[in-house]
Design a protein around this motif. Structure first.
Motif, PDB file in Angstrom:
ATOM      1  N   LYS A   1       0.829  -1.212   0.000  1.00 31.04           N
ATOM      2  CA  LYS A   1       0.000   0.000   0.000  1.00 31.04           C
ATOM      3  C   LYS A   1       0.863   1.261   0.000  1.00 31.04           C
ATOM      4  O   LYS A   1       0.574   2.220  -0.724  1.00 31.04           O
ATOM      5  N   VAL A   2       1.918   1.265   0.799  1.00 33.76           N
ATOM      6  CA  VAL A   2       2.817   2.421   0.814  1.00 33.76           C
ATOM      7  C   VAL A   2       3.435   2.611  -0.564  1.00 33.76           C
ATOM      8  O   VAL A   2       3.534   3.732  -1.073  1.00 33.76           O
ATOM      9  N   LEU A   3       3.866   1.520  -1.188  1.00 30.32           N
ATOM     10  CA  LEU A   3       4.461   1.587  -2.517  1.00 30.32           C
ATOM     11  C   LEU A   3       3.464   2.150  -3.527  1.00 30.32           C
ATOM     12  O   LEU A   3       3.799   3.034  -4.324  1.00 30.32           O
ATOM     13  N   ALA A   4       2.238   1.661  -3.476  1.00 34.37           N
ATOM     14  CA  ALA A   4       1.212   2.118  -4.421  1.00 34.37           C
ATOM     15  C   ALA A   4       0.859   3.582  -4.193  1.00 34.37           C
ATOM     16  O   ALA A   4       0.741   4.361  -5.155  1.00 34.37           O
TER      17      ALA A   4
ATOM     18  N   ILE B   1       4.256   4.637  -6.759  1.00 37.07           N
ATOM     19  CA  ILE B   1       3.664   4.383  -8.067  1.00 37.07           C
ATOM     20  C   ILE B   1       2.655   5.463  -8.454  1.00 37.07           C
ATOM     21  O   ILE B   1       2.725   6.021  -9.557  1.00 37.07           O
ATOM     22  N   ALA B   2       1.715   5.784  -7.577  1.00 40.08           N
ATOM     23  CA  ALA B   2       0.677   6.769  -7.908  1.00 40.08           C
ATOM     24  C   ALA B   2       1.261   8.143  -8.260  1.00 40.08           C
ATOM     25  O   ALA B   2       0.854   8.740  -9.274  1.00 40.08           O
TER      26      ALA B   2
ATOM     27  N   THR C   1       3.099   3.471 -17.527  1.00 45.53           N
ATOM     28  CA  THR C   1       2.116   2.475 -17.107  1.00 45.53           C
ATOM     29  C   THR C   1       2.410   2.032 -15.676  1.00 45.53           C
ATOM     30  O   THR C   1       3.534   2.181 -15.179  1.00 45.53           O
ATOM     31  N   GLU C   2       1.402   1.468 -15.040  1.00 48.06           N
ATOM     32  CA  GLU C   2       1.584   0.962 -13.685  1.00 48.06           C
ATOM     33  C   GLU C   2       2.617  -0.157 -13.666  1.00 48.06           C
ATOM     34  O   GLU C   2       3.383  -0.293 -12.705  1.00 48.06           O
TER      35      GLU C   2
ATOM     36  N   LEU D   1       7.918  -1.989 -12.102  1.00 48.74           N
ATOM     37  CA  LEU D   1       9.218  -2.532 -12.504  1.00 48.74           C
ATOM     38  C   LEU D   1      10.347  -1.638 -12.008  1.00 48.74           C
ATOM     39  O   LEU D   1      11.393  -2.133 -11.556  1.00 48.74           O
ATOM     40  N   LEU D   2      10.147  -0.326 -12.066  1.00 52.12           N
ATOM     41  CA  LEU D   2      11.150   0.600 -11.556  1.00 52.12           C
ATOM     42  C   LEU D   2      11.374   0.380 -10.060  1.00 52.12           C
ATOM     43  O   LEU D   2      12.520   0.352  -9.593  1.00 52.12           O
ATOM     44  N   ALA D   3      10.293   0.198  -9.308  1.00 52.93           N
ATOM     45  CA  ALA D   3      10.419  -0.075  -7.874  1.00 52.93           C
ATOM     46  C   ALA D   3      11.190  -1.372  -7.647  1.00 52.93           C
ATOM     47  O   ALA D   3      12.024  -1.462  -6.737  1.00 52.93           O
ATOM     48  N   ALA D   4      10.922  -2.386  -8.472  1.00 53.02           N
ATOM     49  CA  ALA D   4      11.617  -3.663  -8.339  1.00 53.02           C
ATOM     50  C   ALA D   4      13.106  -3.521  -8.652  1.00 53.02           C
ATOM     51  O   ALA D   4      13.959  -4.108  -7.964  1.00 53.02           O
ATOM     52  N   VAL D   5      13.433  -2.730  -9.667  1.00 52.88           N
ATOM     53  CA  VAL D   5      14.840  -2.507 -10.026  1.00 52.88           C
ATOM     54  C   VAL D   5      15.586  -1.831  -8.877  1.00 52.88           C
ATOM     55  O   VAL D   5      16.683  -2.248  -8.487  1.00 52.88           O
TER      56      VAL D   5
END
Length: 214
Positions: A126-129, A133-134, A144-145, A150-154
């Protein structure tokens, strides 16, 4: 005395002008950055601040809500205020390679200790979203979401390789080639290629896309 306890006492003392709620957040940040979600209790956080546990409940409602507010406070998404994808990429690359000071806590410290916790996973999503991301989706119409995730994962993967596994080529390279490569990778994810953006109808222009993307 453990170094974590020393840091905790130093920061609690230095926060004497903060509100009690601020002091609870800082104490929680220290606890969650040095031990897992399951290991951290509201009672010990209250003891760090020198208050009754009931006050923590009144201020935040539950450990889950306190954890959400703690991670949110630790994130401080300063990169959102930058004007371009290139500036955001540079800020994120510098942040992931920045060595923390003695009393500095980064969101990654909390993530490492709690990412495998079932109780913390939903909060971290939820914090990430909400806070990563938002904001990126709002700033970049062609993003795109999936690309934002993917950027967060990298960034998370780089953090794990650097901070946990301690891969040597990723150490002490702020301002060097690794930072430049990471920034270019981030920029590529933030700025979709024309063909992909055209196919989605999200070209960065006020005019409709009439290209034959097929």
């Amino acid at each position: 005395m453990f170094r974590g306890e020393t840091m905790r006492r130093q920061i609690i003392r230095s926060a004497s002008n903060d509100t009690t709620r601020d002091r609870i957040l800082k104490a929680a940040m220290l606890r969650f950055s040095t031990q897992s979600y399951e290991e951290t209790g509201l009672r010990e956080i209250a003891a760090d601040v020198g208050i009754d546990m009931a006050y923590v409940h009144r201020s935040f409602g539950s450990k889950e809500k306190l954890f959400y507010e703690t991670v949110k406070a630790a994130c401080r998404p300063d990169f959102i205020s930058t004007d371009s994808a290139e500036e955001q990429a540079s800020a994120l690359a510098q942040g992931i390679l920045d060595d923390r000071g003695e009393n500095e806590i980064r969101p990654f410290d909390i993530l490492v200790h709690s990412f495998s916790s079932p109780g913390a996973a939903g909060v971290l999503r939820k914090v990430l979203a909400d806070n990563f991301i938002a904001p990126l989706l709002n700033q970049h119409p062609g993003l795109t979401e999936q690309r934002a995730a993917l950027l967060a994962a990298v960034l998370t993967g780089i953090g794990v390789m650097r901070e946990v596994i301690r891969v040597e080529p990723l150490q002490h390279d702020k301002g060097g080639e690794v930072e430049d490569l990471i920034a270019r990778l981030i920029t590529g994810l933030l700025k979709p290629d024309d063909a992909a953006a055209c196919a989605e109808g999200t070209m960065h222009t006020s005019e409709p896309c009439y290209r034959d993307c097929g």
